[in-house]
Scaffold this motif. Sequence first.
Motif, PDB file in Angstrom:
ATOM      1  N   THR A 221      42.938  37.617  42.761  1.00  0.00           N
ATOM      2  CA  THR A 221      42.682  37.703  44.196  1.00  0.00           C
ATOM      3  C   THR A 221      41.699  38.823  44.525  1.00  0.00           C
ATOM      4  N   GLU A 222      41.081  39.383  43.502  1.00  0.00           N
ATOM      5  CA  GLU A 222      40.078  40.426  43.701  1.00  0.00           C
ATOM      6  C   GLU A 222      38.700  39.870  43.357  1.00  0.00           C
ATOM      7  N   GLU A 223      37.662  40.564  43.792  1.00  0.00           N
ATOM      8  CA  GLU A 223      36.313  40.201  43.377  1.00  0.00           C
ATOM      9  C   GLU A 223      36.141  40.537  41.899  1.00  0.00           C
ATOM     10  N   LEU A 224      35.832  39.547  41.100  1.00  0.00           N
ATOM     11  CA  LEU A 224      35.627  39.751  39.673  1.00  0.00           C
ATOM     12  C   LEU A 224      34.271  39.192  39.260  1.00  0.00           C
ATOM     13  N   THR A 225      33.702  39.772  38.228  1.00  0.00           N
ATOM     14  CA  THR A 225      32.485  39.208  37.651  1.00  0.00           C
ATOM     15  C   THR A 225      32.856  37.978  36.831  1.00  0.00           C
ATOM     16  N   LEU A 226      31.859  37.178  36.491  1.00  0.00           N
ATOM     17  CA  LEU A 226      32.113  36.011  35.653  1.00  0.00           C
ATOM     18  C   LEU A 226      32.689  36.424  34.305  1.00  0.00           C
TER      19      LEU A 226
END
Length: 494
Positions: free
Chosen positions: A159-164
Amino acid sequence: MKKLIILFLAIGLSSCDDFLKENVRGIISPNNFYNSDPEAIQAANGLYVTYREDVYRNWAGITTWQFFGTDEIMPSRIFGGLAAVMDYNLTETNYANAYGMWQDLYRVVGDANSVIANLKDNDKISIAVKDRSMGEAYFLRALAYHNLTSIWGDVPFYTEELTLAEVGVLGRTDKSQIRTAMIEDLKIAEGLLPSSYTGSDIGRSSKWAAKFLRTRLHLWLEEWQEALDACKDIINNSPHKLMPTYGEIFDVNNQFNEEAIFGWDHLTGVQGQTITDSFNPRLRDEPRNSAQRNEFAGVLASRGEEFNGYGLAVPSDDAVAKHPNDLRKPYNLMDSYLGYDLTYTYLKKRTNFDFVQSPRGGHGEWWITMRMGQVYLMAAEAANEVGDASAYDYINAIRDRAYEEDASLSGLSKDEFRKAVQDELKWELLGETERKYDLVRWGIFYETIKNTNYGRFSGSENVQPHMQYAPIPAEEIVLNPALLESDPTNNGYR
Protein backbone atom coordinates in the motif's frame (compact mmCIF):
# COMPACT_ATOMS: atom_id res chain seq x y z
CA MET A 1 16.61 7.51 -7.93
CA LYS A 2 13.48 9.63 -8.14
CA LYS A 3 10.28 7.58 -8.15
CA LEU A 4 7.95 8.11 -11.07
CA ILE A 5 4.19 7.82 -10.97
CA ILE A 6 2.64 6.13 -13.99
CA LEU A 7 -0.93 7.33 -14.34
CA PHE A 8 -3.75 7.10 -16.82
CA LEU A 9 -4.99 10.65 -16.97
CA ALA A 10 -8.35 12.04 -17.93
CA ILE A 11 -7.46 15.53 -19.10
CA GLY A 12 -10.10 18.23 -19.14
CA LEU A 13 -12.47 17.52 -16.30
CA SER A 14 -15.23 20.06 -16.64
CA SER A 15 -17.81 17.52 -17.79
CA CYS A 16 -18.69 13.85 -17.64
CA ASP A 17 -18.01 13.57 -21.39
CA ASP A 18 -14.44 14.74 -20.85
CA PHE A 19 -14.04 12.31 -17.98
CA LEU A 20 -15.12 9.44 -20.25
CA LYS A 21 -13.32 10.44 -23.44
CA GLU A 22 -9.74 11.05 -22.44
CA ASN A 23 -7.18 8.31 -22.00
CA VAL A 24 -3.70 9.80 -22.01
CA ARG A 25 -0.84 7.92 -20.38
CA GLY A 26 1.81 10.12 -18.82
CA ILE A 27 4.86 9.75 -16.61
CA ILE A 28 4.67 12.45 -13.99
CA SER A 29 6.99 13.35 -11.16
CA PRO A 30 5.34 14.11 -7.80
CA ASN A 31 7.48 17.24 -7.66
CA ASN A 32 5.56 18.91 -10.48
CA PHE A 33 2.13 17.36 -10.07
CA TYR A 34 -0.56 17.38 -7.35
CA ASN A 35 -0.30 21.15 -7.15
CA SER A 36 -3.97 22.00 -7.70
CA ASP A 37 -7.50 20.66 -7.39
CA PRO A 38 -7.73 19.81 -11.12
CA GLU A 39 -4.54 17.78 -10.92
CA ALA A 40 -5.82 15.83 -7.92
CA ILE A 41 -9.04 15.07 -9.79
CA GLN A 42 -7.04 14.02 -12.86
CA ALA A 43 -5.11 11.53 -10.76
CA ALA A 44 -8.30 9.99 -9.35
CA ASN A 45 -9.86 9.90 -12.81
CA GLY A 46 -6.89 7.92 -14.05
CA LEU A 47 -7.90 5.05 -11.77
CA TYR A 48 -11.37 4.94 -13.31
CA VAL A 49 -9.87 4.95 -16.79
CA THR A 50 -7.81 1.83 -16.13
CA TYR A 51 -10.87 -0.01 -14.85
CA ARG A 52 -13.16 1.26 -17.59
CA GLU A 53 -10.77 0.78 -20.51
CA ASP A 54 -8.95 -2.40 -19.50
CA VAL A 55 -10.76 -4.28 -16.74
CA TYR A 56 -14.47 -3.78 -17.48
CA ARG A 57 -14.59 -2.73 -21.12
CA ASN A 58 -14.64 -5.87 -23.22
CA TRP A 59 -15.76 -9.48 -23.32
CA ALA A 60 -12.26 -10.63 -22.37
CA GLY A 61 -12.14 -8.51 -19.24
CA ILE A 62 -12.75 -9.36 -15.61
CA THR A 63 -16.05 -11.08 -16.43
CA THR A 64 -14.01 -14.04 -17.72
CA TRP A 65 -13.24 -14.81 -14.08
CA GLN A 66 -16.53 -13.78 -12.51
CA PHE A 67 -19.23 -15.81 -14.25
CA PHE A 68 -17.74 -17.90 -17.08
CA GLY A 69 -17.00 -21.40 -15.84
CA THR A 70 -19.88 -21.28 -13.34
CA ASP A 71 -23.48 -22.48 -13.33
CA GLU A 72 -24.60 -19.16 -14.88
CA ILE A 73 -22.90 -18.23 -18.16
CA MET A 74 -21.09 -20.14 -20.91
CA PRO A 75 -19.81 -19.37 -24.42
CA SER A 76 -22.11 -20.34 -27.27
CA ARG A 77 -19.08 -21.75 -29.11
CA ILE A 78 -15.38 -22.42 -28.65
CA PHE A 79 -13.78 -18.99 -28.68
CA GLY A 80 -10.30 -17.80 -27.77
CA GLY A 81 -9.08 -18.38 -24.26
CA LEU A 82 -12.56 -19.05 -22.92
CA ALA A 83 -12.23 -22.73 -23.84
CA ALA A 84 -9.50 -23.12 -21.22
CA VAL A 85 -11.77 -21.49 -18.63
CA MET A 86 -14.82 -23.57 -19.52
CA ASP A 87 -12.92 -26.86 -19.86
CA TYR A 88 -10.96 -26.25 -16.66
CA ASN A 89 -7.62 -27.03 -18.27
CA LEU A 90 -5.88 -23.80 -17.29
CA THR A 91 -2.11 -23.86 -16.86
CA GLU A 92 0.58 -21.27 -16.14
CA THR A 93 0.86 -20.65 -19.89
CA ASN A 94 -2.70 -21.44 -21.02
CA TYR A 95 -4.64 -18.98 -18.92
CA ALA A 96 -7.09 -16.98 -21.09
CA ASN A 97 -6.59 -13.29 -20.21
CA ALA A 98 -5.15 -13.85 -16.72
CA TYR A 99 -1.84 -12.10 -17.43
CA GLY A 100 -3.56 -8.95 -18.65
CA MET A 101 -5.91 -8.91 -15.66
CA TRP A 102 -3.00 -9.32 -13.23
CA GLN A 103 -1.18 -6.37 -14.82
CA ASP A 104 -4.26 -4.14 -15.02
CA LEU A 105 -5.32 -4.71 -11.43
CA TYR A 106 -1.82 -4.08 -10.11
CA ARG A 107 -1.65 -0.94 -12.24
CA VAL A 108 -4.67 0.29 -10.28
CA VAL A 109 -2.96 -0.65 -7.01
CA GLY A 110 0.24 1.21 -7.89
CA ASP A 111 -1.55 4.31 -9.13
CA ALA A 112 -3.90 4.37 -6.12
CA ASN A 113 -0.91 4.12 -3.78
CA SER A 114 0.58 7.17 -5.50
CA VAL A 115 -2.65 9.16 -5.30
CA ILE A 116 -3.02 8.49 -1.58
CA ALA A 117 0.63 9.16 -0.76
CA ASN A 118 0.73 12.43 -2.67
CA LEU A 119 -2.58 13.82 -1.41
CA LYS A 120 -2.53 12.80 2.25
CA ASP A 121 -0.51 15.75 3.62
CA ASN A 122 -0.83 18.03 0.61
CA ASP A 123 -1.95 21.53 1.63
CA LYS A 124 -2.15 22.72 -1.99
CA ILE A 125 -5.40 20.81 -2.52
CA SER A 126 -8.75 21.90 -1.10
CA ILE A 127 -10.14 19.67 1.64
CA ALA A 128 -13.23 18.74 -0.39
CA VAL A 129 -11.25 17.62 -3.44
CA LYS A 130 -8.59 15.91 -1.35
CA ASP A 131 -11.18 13.94 0.62
CA ARG A 132 -13.09 12.78 -2.43
CA SER A 133 -10.01 11.91 -4.48
CA MET A 134 -8.42 9.98 -1.63
CA GLY A 135 -11.71 8.23 -0.90
CA GLU A 136 -11.93 7.14 -4.52
CA ALA A 137 -8.35 5.86 -4.42
CA TYR A 138 -8.98 3.85 -1.23
CA PHE A 139 -12.14 2.36 -2.73
CA LEU A 140 -10.71 1.53 -6.15
CA ARG A 141 -7.56 0.01 -4.63
CA ALA A 142 -9.69 -2.17 -2.34
CA LEU A 143 -11.73 -3.23 -5.37
CA ALA A 144 -8.52 -4.24 -7.16
CA TYR A 145 -7.40 -6.35 -4.21
CA HIS A 146 -10.89 -7.84 -3.93
CA ASN A 147 -10.58 -9.10 -7.50
CA LEU A 148 -6.96 -10.20 -7.13
CA THR A 149 -7.65 -12.27 -4.01
CA SER A 150 -10.86 -13.70 -5.49
CA ILE A 151 -9.10 -14.87 -8.67
CA TRP A 152 -5.69 -15.93 -7.29
CA GLY A 153 -6.09 -16.21 -3.51
CA ASP A 154 -2.86 -15.13 -1.81
CA VAL A 155 -1.18 -12.36 -3.83
CA PRO A 156 1.52 -9.70 -3.34
CA PHE A 157 0.23 -6.90 -1.13
CA TYR A 158 1.55 -3.37 -0.76
CA THR A 159 0.00 0.00 0.00
CA GLU A 160 3.06 2.24 -0.29
CA GLU A 161 4.71 3.76 -3.33
CA LEU A 162 7.26 1.20 -4.50
CA THR A 163 9.62 1.03 -7.44
CA LEU A 164 9.22 -1.76 -9.97
CA ALA A 165 12.33 -3.40 -8.50
CA GLU A 166 10.78 -3.37 -5.03
CA VAL A 167 7.48 -4.79 -6.28
CA GLY A 168 9.36 -7.45 -8.23
CA VAL A 169 10.62 -9.24 -5.12
CA LEU A 170 7.39 -9.33 -3.12
CA GLY A 171 6.05 -12.70 -2.07
CA ARG A 172 2.39 -13.57 -1.59
CA THR A 173 0.38 -12.33 1.41
CA ASP A 174 -2.45 -14.35 2.93
CA LYS A 175 -5.74 -13.34 1.33
CA SER A 176 -7.50 -12.97 4.69
CA GLN A 177 -4.86 -10.50 5.85
CA ILE A 178 -5.36 -8.47 2.67
CA ARG A 179 -9.14 -8.45 3.11
CA THR A 180 -8.84 -7.32 6.71
CA ALA A 181 -6.59 -4.44 5.67
CA MET A 182 -8.95 -3.43 2.87
CA ILE A 183 -11.90 -3.37 5.26
CA GLU A 184 -10.08 -0.71 7.26
CA ASP A 185 -9.31 1.23 4.08
CA LEU A 186 -12.96 1.07 3.04
CA LYS A 187 -14.02 2.46 6.39
CA ILE A 188 -11.74 5.40 5.65
CA ALA A 189 -13.26 5.71 2.18
CA GLU A 190 -16.77 5.78 3.61
CA GLY A 191 -15.80 8.75 5.74
CA LEU A 192 -14.30 10.63 2.79
CA LEU A 193 -16.73 9.93 -0.05
CA PRO A 194 -20.05 11.73 -0.60
CA SER A 195 -23.37 9.96 -0.24
CA SER A 196 -24.45 10.81 -3.79
CA TYR A 197 -23.55 12.88 -6.83
CA THR A 198 -25.30 15.21 -9.23
CA GLY A 199 -24.75 16.30 -12.80
CA SER A 200 -21.59 15.17 -14.54
CA ASP A 201 -20.27 13.42 -11.41
CA ILE A 202 -23.06 10.81 -11.35
CA GLY A 203 -21.45 7.38 -11.59
CA ARG A 204 -18.44 8.06 -9.38
CA SER A 205 -17.86 5.94 -6.28
CA SER A 206 -19.87 6.91 -3.21
CA LYS A 207 -19.71 6.00 0.47
CA TRP A 208 -22.41 3.41 -0.24
CA ALA A 209 -20.31 1.72 -2.92
CA ALA A 210 -17.47 1.52 -0.38
CA LYS A 211 -19.82 0.06 2.22
CA PHE A 212 -21.14 -2.45 -0.32
CA LEU A 213 -17.60 -3.65 -1.06
CA ARG A 214 -16.80 -3.77 2.64
CA THR A 215 -19.82 -6.03 3.10
CA ARG A 216 -18.44 -8.39 0.46
CA LEU A 217 -15.15 -8.61 2.34
CA HIS A 218 -16.89 -9.20 5.69
CA LEU A 219 -18.74 -12.10 4.07
CA TRP A 220 -15.47 -13.60 2.83
CA LEU A 221 -14.14 -13.46 6.41
CA GLU A 222 -17.44 -14.78 7.85
CA GLU A 223 -17.82 -11.62 9.90
CA TRP A 224 -21.56 -12.00 9.74
CA GLN A 225 -22.71 -9.31 12.16
CA GLU A 226 -20.47 -6.69 10.59
CA ALA A 227 -21.82 -7.62 7.16
CA LEU A 228 -25.42 -7.42 8.39
CA ASP A 229 -24.86 -4.05 10.04
CA ALA A 230 -23.36 -2.64 6.83
CA CYS A 231 -26.29 -3.92 4.76
CA LYS A 232 -28.80 -2.44 7.19
CA ASP A 233 -27.07 0.92 6.92
CA ILE A 234 -27.31 0.84 3.11
CA ILE A 235 -30.96 -0.24 3.19
CA ASN A 236 -32.07 2.21 5.86
CA ASN A 237 -29.92 5.27 5.20
CA SER A 238 -28.74 5.37 1.60
CA PRO A 239 -30.62 7.04 -1.28
CA HIS A 240 -30.81 3.63 -2.98
CA LYS A 241 -33.82 1.32 -2.95
CA LEU A 242 -35.26 -1.64 -4.82
CA MET A 243 -36.94 -0.74 -8.09
CA PRO A 244 -40.63 -1.74 -8.13
CA THR A 245 -40.13 -4.26 -10.94
CA TYR A 246 -37.16 -6.31 -12.08
CA GLY A 247 -37.22 -5.03 -15.64
CA GLU A 248 -36.88 -1.39 -14.56
CA ILE A 249 -33.37 -2.09 -13.26
CA PHE A 250 -32.12 -2.61 -16.81
CA ASP A 251 -33.98 0.20 -18.58
CA VAL A 252 -31.33 1.77 -20.84
CA ASN A 253 -33.20 5.07 -20.60
CA ASN A 254 -32.90 5.11 -16.81
CA GLN A 255 -29.55 3.48 -16.13
CA PHE A 256 -28.67 5.56 -13.07
CA ASN A 257 -31.80 4.43 -11.27
CA GLU A 258 -32.31 4.18 -7.53
CA GLU A 259 -31.33 0.52 -7.35
CA ALA A 260 -27.91 1.02 -8.94
CA ILE A 261 -25.15 1.73 -6.42
CA PHE A 262 -22.07 1.53 -8.62
CA GLY A 263 -20.94 0.49 -12.06
CA TRP A 264 -18.76 1.47 -15.00
CA ASP A 265 -20.00 4.26 -17.22
CA HIS A 266 -19.18 4.35 -20.93
CA LEU A 267 -19.74 6.83 -23.73
CA THR A 268 -21.41 5.61 -26.92
CA GLY A 269 -19.06 5.54 -29.89
CA VAL A 270 -16.18 7.32 -28.11
CA GLN A 271 -15.15 5.25 -25.12
CA GLY A 272 -17.79 2.58 -25.49
CA GLN A 273 -17.57 -0.99 -24.30
CA THR A 274 -17.85 -4.34 -26.04
CA ILE A 275 -19.25 -6.35 -23.14
CA THR A 276 -22.72 -5.81 -24.60
CA ASP A 277 -21.44 -7.24 -27.89
CA SER A 278 -20.63 -10.49 -26.14
CA PHE A 279 -24.29 -10.80 -25.06
CA ASN A 280 -25.89 -9.44 -28.25
CA PRO A 281 -26.76 -12.16 -30.80
CA ARG A 282 -25.10 -12.30 -34.20
CA LEU A 283 -27.29 -12.55 -37.29
CA ARG A 284 -25.31 -15.44 -38.78
CA ASP A 285 -26.72 -17.63 -35.98
CA GLU A 286 -30.31 -16.40 -36.00
CA PRO A 287 -33.13 -17.10 -36.29
CA ARG A 288 -33.23 -20.85 -35.83
CA ASN A 289 -34.87 -21.22 -39.25
CA SER A 290 -32.07 -19.87 -41.43
CA ALA A 291 -34.45 -19.51 -44.38
CA GLN A 292 -36.06 -16.62 -42.47
CA ARG A 293 -32.76 -14.77 -41.92
CA ASN A 294 -33.18 -12.06 -44.56
CA GLU A 295 -36.77 -11.49 -43.56
CA PHE A 296 -35.77 -11.29 -39.90
CA ALA A 297 -32.98 -8.81 -40.68
CA GLY A 298 -35.49 -6.61 -42.45
CA VAL A 299 -37.87 -6.66 -39.51
CA LEU A 300 -35.01 -5.70 -37.19
CA ALA A 301 -33.89 -2.86 -39.48
CA SER A 302 -37.41 -1.44 -39.57
CA ARG A 303 -37.11 -1.03 -35.80
CA GLY A 304 -33.62 0.50 -35.93
CA GLU A 305 -32.14 -2.74 -34.62
CA GLU A 306 -29.50 -5.27 -35.62
CA PHE A 307 -28.25 -8.59 -34.36
CA ASN A 308 -24.64 -7.49 -34.78
CA GLY A 309 -23.01 -8.75 -31.60
CA TYR A 310 -20.67 -11.66 -30.98
CA GLY A 311 -23.44 -13.95 -29.73
CA LEU A 312 -20.88 -15.34 -27.32
CA ALA A 313 -22.02 -15.09 -23.69
CA VAL A 314 -25.23 -17.05 -23.15
CA PRO A 315 -26.92 -18.57 -20.10
CA SER A 316 -25.54 -22.03 -19.39
CA ASP A 317 -27.58 -25.05 -20.41
CA ASP A 318 -27.95 -25.67 -16.70
CA ALA A 319 -29.37 -22.20 -16.03
CA VAL A 320 -31.82 -22.49 -18.92
CA ALA A 321 -33.08 -25.85 -17.71
CA LYS A 322 -33.45 -24.87 -14.05
CA HIS A 323 -34.62 -21.24 -14.16
CA PRO A 324 -37.83 -20.83 -12.13
CA ASN A 325 -40.91 -19.60 -13.95
CA ASP A 326 -40.84 -16.18 -12.30
CA LEU A 327 -41.07 -12.54 -13.40
CA ARG A 328 -37.28 -12.37 -13.89
CA LYS A 329 -37.25 -15.11 -16.50
CA PRO A 330 -38.19 -12.92 -19.51
CA TYR A 331 -35.24 -10.63 -18.69
CA ASN A 332 -32.82 -13.48 -17.99
CA LEU A 333 -33.74 -15.84 -20.82
CA MET A 334 -34.65 -14.90 -24.41
CA ASP A 335 -35.22 -17.83 -26.77
CA SER A 336 -37.40 -15.96 -29.28
CA TYR A 337 -37.64 -12.40 -30.56
CA LEU A 338 -40.43 -10.69 -32.49
CA GLY A 339 -42.07 -14.05 -33.05
CA TYR A 340 -38.95 -15.77 -34.42
CA ASP A 341 -37.48 -18.76 -32.57
CA LEU A 342 -33.78 -18.35 -31.85
CA THR A 343 -30.96 -20.87 -32.06
CA TYR A 344 -29.53 -19.87 -28.70
CA THR A 345 -31.04 -18.58 -25.49
CA TYR A 346 -29.69 -15.12 -24.63
CA LEU A 347 -29.45 -13.03 -21.47
CA LYS A 348 -31.99 -10.41 -22.51
CA LYS A 349 -31.23 -7.85 -19.78
CA ARG A 350 -27.64 -7.49 -21.03
CA THR A 351 -28.53 -6.91 -24.69
CA ASN A 352 -29.22 -3.74 -26.68
CA PHE A 353 -30.05 -4.06 -30.38
CA ASP A 354 -30.28 -0.32 -31.15
CA PHE A 355 -27.48 0.10 -33.71
CA VAL A 356 -27.57 3.93 -33.52
CA GLN A 357 -27.64 4.52 -29.77
CA SER A 358 -25.69 1.35 -28.97
CA PRO A 359 -23.41 0.52 -31.92
CA ARG A 360 -21.23 -2.56 -32.13
CA GLY A 361 -17.84 -1.91 -30.58
CA GLY A 362 -18.97 1.32 -28.92
CA HIS A 363 -21.80 0.59 -26.51
CA GLY A 364 -22.59 3.22 -23.92
CA GLU A 365 -24.47 1.06 -21.42
CA TRP A 366 -23.54 1.47 -17.79
CA TRP A 367 -22.22 -1.87 -16.52
CA ILE A 368 -23.87 -2.12 -13.09
CA THR A 369 -21.78 -4.13 -10.64
CA MET A 370 -23.40 -3.17 -7.32
CA ARG A 371 -27.12 -2.88 -6.73
CA MET A 372 -29.71 -3.12 -4.00
CA GLY A 373 -31.00 -6.56 -4.95
CA GLN A 374 -27.65 -7.97 -3.91
CA VAL A 375 -27.60 -5.90 -0.72
CA TYR A 376 -30.87 -7.49 0.41
CA LEU A 377 -29.57 -10.98 -0.31
CA MET A 378 -26.25 -10.32 1.43
CA ALA A 379 -28.28 -9.11 4.41
CA ALA A 380 -30.37 -12.28 4.29
CA GLU A 381 -27.25 -14.45 4.20
CA ALA A 382 -25.58 -12.66 7.11
CA ALA A 383 -28.76 -12.53 9.20
CA ASN A 384 -29.28 -16.27 8.77
CA GLU A 385 -25.76 -17.00 9.97
CA VAL A 386 -26.28 -15.04 13.21
CA GLY A 387 -29.79 -16.37 13.79
CA ASP A 388 -31.54 -13.05 13.09
CA ALA A 389 -35.16 -13.56 11.99
CA SER A 390 -34.93 -10.49 9.74
CA ALA A 391 -33.28 -12.82 7.22
CA TYR A 392 -36.75 -13.70 5.96
CA ASP A 393 -37.69 -10.04 5.51
CA TYR A 394 -34.69 -9.49 3.24
CA ILE A 395 -35.00 -12.56 1.05
CA ASN A 396 -38.78 -12.24 0.79
CA ALA A 397 -38.47 -8.62 -0.37
CA ILE A 398 -36.60 -9.99 -3.40
CA ARG A 399 -39.00 -12.89 -3.91
CA ASP A 400 -42.05 -10.62 -3.64
CA ARG A 401 -40.72 -8.68 -6.62
CA ALA A 402 -39.74 -11.82 -8.51
CA TYR A 403 -43.00 -13.79 -8.30
CA GLU A 404 -46.54 -12.90 -9.28
CA GLU A 405 -47.97 -15.22 -6.64
CA ASP A 406 -46.89 -15.28 -3.01
CA ALA A 407 -43.56 -17.12 -2.83
CA SER A 408 -42.47 -16.09 0.66
CA LEU A 409 -40.14 -18.42 2.52
CA SER A 410 -40.56 -19.44 6.16
CA GLY A 411 -39.66 -22.18 8.59
CA LEU A 412 -36.37 -23.24 6.98
CA SER A 413 -33.40 -24.64 8.84
CA LYS A 414 -30.18 -22.63 8.75
CA ASP A 415 -28.74 -24.95 6.08
CA GLU A 416 -31.93 -24.82 4.01
CA PHE A 417 -32.01 -21.03 4.20
CA ARG A 418 -28.35 -20.80 3.21
CA LYS A 419 -29.10 -22.88 0.10
CA ALA A 420 -32.14 -20.70 -0.64
CA VAL A 421 -29.97 -17.56 -0.60
CA GLN A 422 -27.41 -19.17 -2.89
CA ASP A 423 -30.12 -20.08 -5.38
CA GLU A 424 -31.86 -16.70 -5.14
CA LEU A 425 -28.60 -14.88 -5.85
CA LYS A 426 -28.18 -16.97 -8.99
CA TRP A 427 -31.53 -15.97 -10.46
CA GLU A 428 -31.55 -12.38 -9.21
CA LEU A 429 -28.04 -11.62 -10.51
CA LEU A 430 -27.74 -14.05 -13.42
CA GLY A 431 -24.84 -12.92 -15.59
CA GLU A 432 -24.36 -9.66 -13.70
CA THR A 433 -21.67 -10.07 -11.12
CA GLU A 434 -19.35 -12.37 -9.17
CA ARG A 435 -20.92 -15.82 -9.19
CA LYS A 436 -17.61 -17.68 -9.24
CA TYR A 437 -16.29 -15.67 -6.30
CA ASP A 438 -19.38 -16.64 -4.32
CA LEU A 439 -19.13 -20.33 -5.19
CA VAL A 440 -15.58 -20.32 -3.84
CA ARG A 441 -16.56 -18.29 -0.78
CA TRP A 442 -19.39 -20.68 0.07
CA GLY A 443 -17.12 -23.71 -0.31
CA ILE A 444 -19.33 -25.24 -3.01
CA PHE A 445 -17.27 -24.44 -6.11
CA TYR A 446 -16.14 -27.99 -6.84
CA GLU A 447 -19.48 -29.72 -6.28
CA THR A 448 -21.33 -27.05 -8.28
CA ILE A 449 -19.07 -27.31 -11.32
CA LYS A 450 -19.07 -31.12 -11.16
CA ASN A 451 -22.87 -31.06 -11.40
CA THR A 452 -23.32 -28.35 -14.05
CA ASN A 453 -24.22 -29.12 -17.65
CA TYR A 454 -21.88 -27.20 -19.98
CA GLY A 455 -22.97 -28.76 -23.24
CA ARG A 456 -19.92 -29.10 -25.50
CA PHE A 457 -17.47 -28.04 -22.79
CA SER A 458 -15.75 -30.49 -20.45
CA GLY A 459 -15.53 -28.46 -17.26
CA SER A 460 -17.62 -30.81 -15.16
CA GLU A 461 -15.35 -33.74 -16.08
CA ASN A 462 -12.04 -31.89 -15.72
CA VAL A 463 -12.54 -29.66 -12.68
CA GLN A 464 -10.46 -30.30 -9.56
CA PRO A 465 -10.84 -28.67 -6.12
CA HIS A 466 -7.68 -26.55 -6.47
CA MET A 467 -9.08 -24.93 -9.62
CA GLN A 468 -11.15 -22.55 -7.54
CA TYR A 469 -8.18 -20.21 -8.01
CA ALA A 470 -6.29 -19.49 -11.21
CA PRO A 471 -2.56 -20.14 -11.67
CA ILE A 472 -0.29 -17.12 -11.49
CA PRO A 473 0.92 -16.59 -15.09
CA ALA A 474 4.35 -17.96 -15.93
CA GLU A 475 5.51 -14.52 -17.11
CA GLU A 476 5.05 -13.13 -13.60
CA ILE A 477 6.86 -16.04 -12.00
CA VAL A 478 9.84 -15.55 -14.32
CA LEU A 479 9.98 -11.89 -13.31
CA ASN A 480 9.46 -12.62 -9.62
CA PRO A 481 10.38 -16.13 -8.39
CA ALA A 482 9.34 -15.06 -4.86
CA LEU A 483 5.75 -15.70 -5.94
CA LEU A 484 6.43 -19.42 -5.42
CA GLU A 485 8.07 -19.16 -2.00
CA SER A 486 4.91 -19.62 0.08
CA ASP A 487 3.28 -22.00 -2.41
CA PRO A 488 5.67 -23.86 -4.75
CA THR A 489 2.66 -25.55 -6.39
CA ASN A 490 1.26 -22.25 -7.76
CA ASN A 491 -2.27 -22.88 -6.47
CA GLY A 492 -1.94 -26.59 -7.25
CA TYR A 493 -1.06 -26.24 -10.94
CA ARG A 494 2.52 -27.59 -10.54
